[in-house]
Design a protein around this motif. Structure first.
Motif, short mmCIF file in Angstrom:
data_model
loop_
_atom_site.label_atom_id
_atom_site.label_comp_id
_atom_site.label_asym_id
_atom_site.label_seq_id
_atom_site.Cartn_x
_atom_site.Cartn_y
_atom_site.Cartn_z
N SER A 111 0.84 -1.20 0.00
CA SER A 111 0.00 0.00 0.00
C SER A 111 0.87 1.25 0.00
O SER A 111 1.84 1.34 0.76
CB SER A 111 -0.91 0.01 1.22
OG SER A 111 -1.77 -1.10 1.22
N ASN A 113 0.21 5.64 -0.73
CA ASN A 113 -0.62 6.79 -1.12
C ASN A 113 -2.06 6.38 -1.45
O ASN A 113 -2.66 6.87 -2.40
CB ASN A 113 -0.01 7.51 -2.32
CG ASN A 113 1.31 8.16 -1.98
OD1 ASN A 113 1.56 8.52 -0.82
ND2 ASN A 113 2.18 8.31 -2.97
N GLY A 114 -2.59 5.44 -0.68
CA GLY A 114 -3.97 5.03 -0.88
C GLY A 114 -4.17 4.01 -1.98
O GLY A 114 -5.30 3.59 -2.23
N ASN A 115 -3.09 3.62 -2.67
CA ASN A 115 -3.18 2.63 -3.74
C ASN A 115 -2.61 1.30 -3.26
O ASN A 115 -1.70 1.26 -2.44
CB ASN A 115 -2.41 3.10 -4.98
CG ASN A 115 -3.00 4.37 -5.56
OD1 ASN A 115 -4.21 4.49 -5.71
ND2 ASN A 115 -2.14 5.32 -5.89
N THR A 116 -3.15 0.20 -3.80
CA THR A 116 -2.71 -1.15 -3.44
C THR A 116 -2.10 -1.83 -4.66
O THR A 116 -2.68 -1.78 -5.76
CB THR A 116 -3.88 -1.99 -2.91
OG1 THR A 116 -4.42 -1.35 -1.75
CG2 THR A 116 -3.41 -3.39 -2.53
N TYR A 117 -0.96 -2.46 -4.46
CA TYR A 117 -0.24 -3.13 -5.55
C TYR A 117 0.01 -4.59 -5.16
O TYR A 117 0.42 -4.87 -4.03
CB TYR A 117 1.08 -2.43 -5.82
CG TYR A 117 0.95 -0.95 -6.13
CD1 TYR A 117 0.76 -0.51 -7.43
CD2 TYR A 117 0.99 0.00 -5.10
CE1 TYR A 117 0.62 0.84 -7.72
CE2 TYR A 117 0.85 1.35 -5.38
CZ TYR A 117 0.67 1.76 -6.69
OH TYR A 117 0.53 3.10 -6.96
N LEU A 206 5.48 0.01 -9.51
CA LEU A 206 5.24 1.20 -8.69
C LEU A 206 5.59 2.46 -9.48
O LEU A 206 6.43 2.42 -10.40
CB LEU A 206 6.08 1.17 -7.41
CG LEU A 206 5.88 -0.02 -6.47
CD1 LEU A 206 6.84 0.10 -5.30
CD2 LEU A 206 4.44 -0.07 -5.99
N PRO A 207 4.99 3.56 -9.12
CA PRO A 207 5.39 4.83 -9.75
C PRO A 207 6.86 5.12 -9.46
O PRO A 207 7.43 4.64 -8.47
CB PRO A 207 4.48 5.86 -9.08
CG PRO A 207 3.33 5.07 -8.55
CD PRO A 207 3.87 3.73 -8.19
N ALA A 210 9.17 5.70 -5.98
CA ALA A 210 8.31 5.14 -4.95
C ALA A 210 9.06 4.90 -3.66
O ALA A 210 8.47 4.92 -2.57
CB ALA A 210 7.70 3.81 -5.44
N GLU A 213 8.56 7.28 -0.86
CA GLU A 213 7.26 7.34 -0.22
C GLU A 213 7.19 6.32 0.91
O GLU A 213 7.99 5.39 1.00
CB GLU A 213 6.16 7.07 -1.25
CG GLU A 213 6.18 7.98 -2.46
CD GLU A 213 5.79 9.40 -2.12
OE1 GLU A 213 5.18 9.60 -1.06
OE2 GLU A 213 6.08 10.30 -2.93
N CYS A 215 5.64 3.16 2.45
CA CYS A 215 4.95 1.99 1.93
C CYS A 215 4.71 0.99 3.06
O CYS A 215 5.57 0.78 3.92
CB CYS A 215 5.76 1.31 0.84
SG CYS A 215 6.09 2.33 -0.61
#
Length: 571
Positions: A111, A113-117, A206-207, A210, A213, A215
């Protein structure tokens, strides 16, 4: 090059290619300086019973250089994970493999920034690095392949180029993956025993930047799915519940008209049909071919198995089985011949007809007027159930992949992606009706799904299989859907499709809106099913050696027996 130099070059080439085939993963990475960076787990176990540490790949890791150099530019980040099972029971980490299978299958989720990978398969990472076409064509070759290639110079050059161009990415990514990665594109689950520690890499799309950030990595480990039953015998096969011919349904000789779907009819008087098996000393009756009603299967007893015929040859393999009413037919292939047994499975069970063939049998179809037997040379042999006589065989085509008896028509699917259609009922059976071309070759007929025929297209070694939905009336494929991996067994009950993938995942699929195939249930079997049967409220599965599972799919869903979840920061 003179003959002496040529004789010297060939052994050197053989040696070089063999070394290349067996090189350990370390030989495929760029050289790195510095000692490996450590990833230590806390000495004390967590209250959850699972201790986890995770961080991005860093300089000094014992990994290929492209982990740090090329992967970030391609949008892929490698995360090193270390996990220890501090509990007293085994835990298993599953993978969804791109399917909508429920939370129990999602072993890892990152997880940010609010996104799940979810983790990428190593094959997908290679595709991002070298291109999808190169990644799809690459096949890992063994020593024998390299040795044989030395006798064909262009092949040897291609092997070497392919390993230098693609293999140097492909092999390290596969070998360092946390999940055991299959070449068809799926992950196998990871089992961690009590006190065992596992450390390897996960790959995420990931962007860029990343790593700057924050995680979080969610790890979900489940109690293993266990099956506690086994059947005596081997090489099991559920019978196929046949559709009556069109003439049996309506008295018409013409069969289906274009656009008219076949009807699903429950023609067996025994719910779920019959199961055949090769056994030794079942009921103390010696080696032979046995059958039982599916509803009577009892792992604790073999008293409900009935001997069909003595079969002692070690080469014996059950090729196909069919049933209609209380009648069943079972085809058994041997090393140089085959035999079909027609069995009355009612109150006084016994064989009422048997037939030897000089070729292997591919399919046997029962109908109310008799039977059709298709051998591997593409010849269909008709049996008249009234006069108990065999008619002259009819050639259905060259290189037949599979055949299907659907609504008074016999469909032969050929290797050259064409279908030959024959009449199979009325006064003129086996009359050739038409030939149609398909865009893709169908390898196997699974069954019916809401009136349409389900075809299975087997993919290459490095690709998953594909499901095609075929309109038997219009003689055309409606739509195709690629699968994430290879299918080991499949069946249909008319309203849903039941499939098990080679890595173990079992799914039930239904037709959705807009030509989709939707997963409604998903479970996991710790064995590869030899044969499957769909039931109204569940399934039956039998492995080649007798492993047996029965019940609802929910009973074998990961997490149904308990799960442990731990979330950690990725450093």
């Amino acid at each position: 090059m003179n003959m002496t130099n040529a004789r010297l070059a060939r052994p050197l080439a053989v040696f070089a290619l063999c070394v290349l085939a067996v090189l350990p993963p370390a030989s495929c990475r760029f050289m790195q300086r510095g000692s490996p960076a450590r990833l230590d787990l806390p000495g004390e176990g967590s209250n959850a019973g699972l201790t986890v540490a995770a961080r991005f790949a860093a300089p000094g890791d014992d990994v290929p250089g492209f982990f740090l150099k090329l992967m970030p530019d391609s949008g892929v980040a490698a995360v090193r994970v270390a996990i220890r099972n501090d509990g007293t029971a085994p835990l298993v980490i599953y993978s969804a493999n791109g399917l909508k299978t429920g939370p129990g299958f999602e072993g890892f989720a990152l997880s940010m920034n609010g996104n799940t990978y979810l983790p990428l398969h190593p094959k997908d990472v290679v595709a991002r690095l070298v291109g999808a076409k190169k990644a799809g064509r690459y096949v890992r070759h063994g020593v024998l392949g390299y040795v044989l290639s030395t006798f064909v110079a262009p092949v040897a050059v291609y092997f070497i180029y392919n390993d230098v161009d693609v293999g140097r990415f492909y092999r390290p990514l596969f070998n360092r993956s946390f999940y055991p990665a299959l070449e068809d594109g799926m992950f196998e689950p990871v089992r961690i025993e009590p006190k065992q520690e596992v450390s390897a890499y996960l790959y995420f799309a990931l962007p860029k930047k990343a790593r700057n950030e924050s995680c979080d990595l969610l790890v979900r480990a489940c109690a293993p799915v266990e099956t506690h039953y086994s059947l005596k015998g081997s090489d099991f096969r559920f019978s196929r519940d046949e559709l009556p011919l069109a003439s049996d349904l309506s008295g018409a000789a013409g069969g289906l008209e274009p656009g008219e779907p076949p009807h699903q009819v429950n023609s067996c008087d025994a719910p779920y049909g019959f199961i055949f098996a090769l056994g030794e000393n079942m009921r103390s009756l010696g080696q032979g071919l046995y059958f039982s009603r599916v509803r009577s299967l009892n792992p604790a007893s073999d008293s409900l198995w009935t001997l069909v015929a003595p079969v002692s040859a070690k080469s014996a393999v059950i090729a196909d089985a069919s049933c209609i009413g209380s009648l069943a037919a079972c085809a058994v292939n041997f090393k140089s011949k085959s035999k079909v047994y027609f069995v009355q499975c009612g109150e006084a069970p016994g064989v009422f007809e048997e037939r030897n063939f000089s070729r292997s049998v591919r399919r046997v179809f029962l109908h109310t007027g008799g039977a059709f037997v298709v051998t591997d040379d593409g010849v269909c042999h008709p049996f008249d159930g009234v006069s108990h006589t065999w008619g002259r065989g009819v050639k259905l085509g060259t290189d037949v992949e599979d055949t299907g008896l659907i609504g008074g028509r016999l469909f032969a699917f050929l290797k050259n992606a064409t279908i030959n259609v024959f009449g199979a009922s009325g006064d003129a059976p086996f009359a050739f009706l038409e030939r149609r071309s398909l865009r893709h070759r169908a390898n196997e007929i699974v069954g019916l799904l809401e009136g349409d025929v389900v075809l299975l297209e087997r993919g290459k070694a490095t690709r998953g299989d594909t499901i095609s939905i075929f309109d038997a009336g219009a003689r055309a494929v409606k739509f195709r859907r690629a699968l994430p991996g290879k299918v080991s067994a499949a069946c249909s009950d008319g309203s849903s499709l039941l499939m098990q993938f080679e890595e173990g995942t079992l799914v039930r699929v239904v037709r959705g809106p807009l030509s989709t195939l939707d997963v409604t249930e998903a479970g996991y079997l710790p064995f590869r099913a030899r044969t499957l049967k769909s039931a109204p409220h569940g399934f039956l599965a039998v492995g080649g050696s007798g492993a047996f599972a029965v019940g609802s799919i929910g009973s074998v869903t990961p997490g149904s027996g308990g799960a442990v979840e731990v979330t950690v920061k990725v450093q």
